[in-house]
Design a protein around this motif. Sequence first.
Motif, PDB file in Angstrom:
ATOM      1  N   ARG A  87       0.832  -1.209   0.000  1.00  0.00           N
ATOM      2  CA  ARG A  87       0.000   0.000   0.000  1.00  0.00           C
ATOM      3  C   ARG A  87       0.873   1.269   0.000  1.00  0.00           C
ATOM      4  O   ARG A  87       0.579   2.239  -0.706  1.00  0.00           O
ATOM      5  N   ALA A 100      -2.846  -0.089  -9.404  1.00  0.00           N
ATOM      6  CA  ALA A 100      -3.856   0.022  -8.357  1.00  0.00           C
ATOM      7  C   ALA A 100      -4.929  -1.054  -8.516  1.00  0.00           C
ATOM      8  O   ALA A 100      -5.390  -1.647  -7.536  1.00  0.00           O
ATOM      9  N   VAL A 115     -10.766   4.322  -4.863  1.00  0.00           N
ATOM     10  CA  VAL A 115      -9.400   4.552  -5.340  1.00  0.00           C
ATOM     11  C   VAL A 115      -9.411   4.926  -6.811  1.00  0.00           C
ATOM     12  O   VAL A 115      -8.687   5.849  -7.244  1.00  0.00           O
TER      13      VAL A 115
END
Length: 407
Positions: free
Chosen positions: A93, A125, A137
Amino acid sequence: MTSKTKAAGRECDRRDRAGKQDWPVAGIGGARVNGYSMLPWLLLGLGALSNLLQGDTPNPWVGGLGLLTFNSLYIYVSFRSFVPATRDALSTRLALLAMAVVTCALAGLYGSSWVAFFPLLGLAAGAAMRGRHLAKVAIVLSSLGGAIAGAQSPSVGATVGYATFLSTMVTAAILSLGETVRELRATREELARNAVAEERLRFSRDLHDLLGHTLSVIVVKSEAARRIAPRDIDAALEQVTDIEAVGRQALTEIREAVSGYREGSLATELDRARSALTAAAMEPVVRQSGPPLSARTEALLGWVVREAVTNAIRHSAATTCTITIEGAIEGADDLVRLRVTDNGAGPAPGVGGTGLKGLTERLAAAGGSLEAGESPAGGFEVRAELPTTDAPLPSSGLSQDPRGVSS
């Protein structure tokens, strides 16, 4: 236990060992993807590299360092995203966050071809963020990309934002689907292994129940004959005669047990087929019409059903298997027809091997025929025809499997 059942168990064990040795991957159909599959997308950064090499980029050392940092983080995140234990790790992350910072800095500082790093960021991602936060996201990254690129040109900003959102969502969807398919295949193979183990246990239990008492009697009578032989030979001979009779009866019972194990009725085989297909996550569809069949015809068709369903479970990757039995109509050609069809991937290596060849010979000896191949609607189909009049079955001994495979 037949050699075909043993081979099925060995094949399942081999696949299990092979699966444990493979690098963690996701797969769709026959394709397998891993971290290396993500690397060709780095070619999207060739435009930025070209600007850097041609001297069109101010502060080239900063641009070169940023390009190297982005590519290193992209490779790091890509490979860790295919291992469940590392995909959700904090380090992954943080690396993804660092990629976002570097991408925003490079795109904001240089613009032009450098905004192409946003779709690349979306790919990374999507591979790493396969969960409930994925949509958030994707929206954040596409908004950042669209805003930074839109500061130079609104049309470019819309394109970059859309491409970033699309690359994030599509990558996550494809990889998640691939993992799901792989898990389903692993479950199917586990079901096959369990079925083999259960069948071995059932058959061994049947043999134990059949032979336990008989062998105990033989042992007791043999000991009695040994004890009394020195003093009463006639009584010992009587015990030996009893042992012979018990042995012959045991041999008869074993043959009957094996014959029953292999020559179950058609109704029994259809019930077993339904159970096996349901356990393998395949929908069984059984259609039967026509008058009752003779015992011999049912036995032959039962073998065909067993072999065809086994092949469908092991090779087809289908969701539906249809078994159709059409009895002879009065005044027609006096043939009963059986079709076993699945909606899987069609003929596969291993289908149509020794089992179906042995059945073809047996049906031919009984005046019938058997064909196997691709179904007109796709998938795999086994077609069998038999005359309704009784024909003598090929002789079968204890050592020969009814499907033509030696035990």
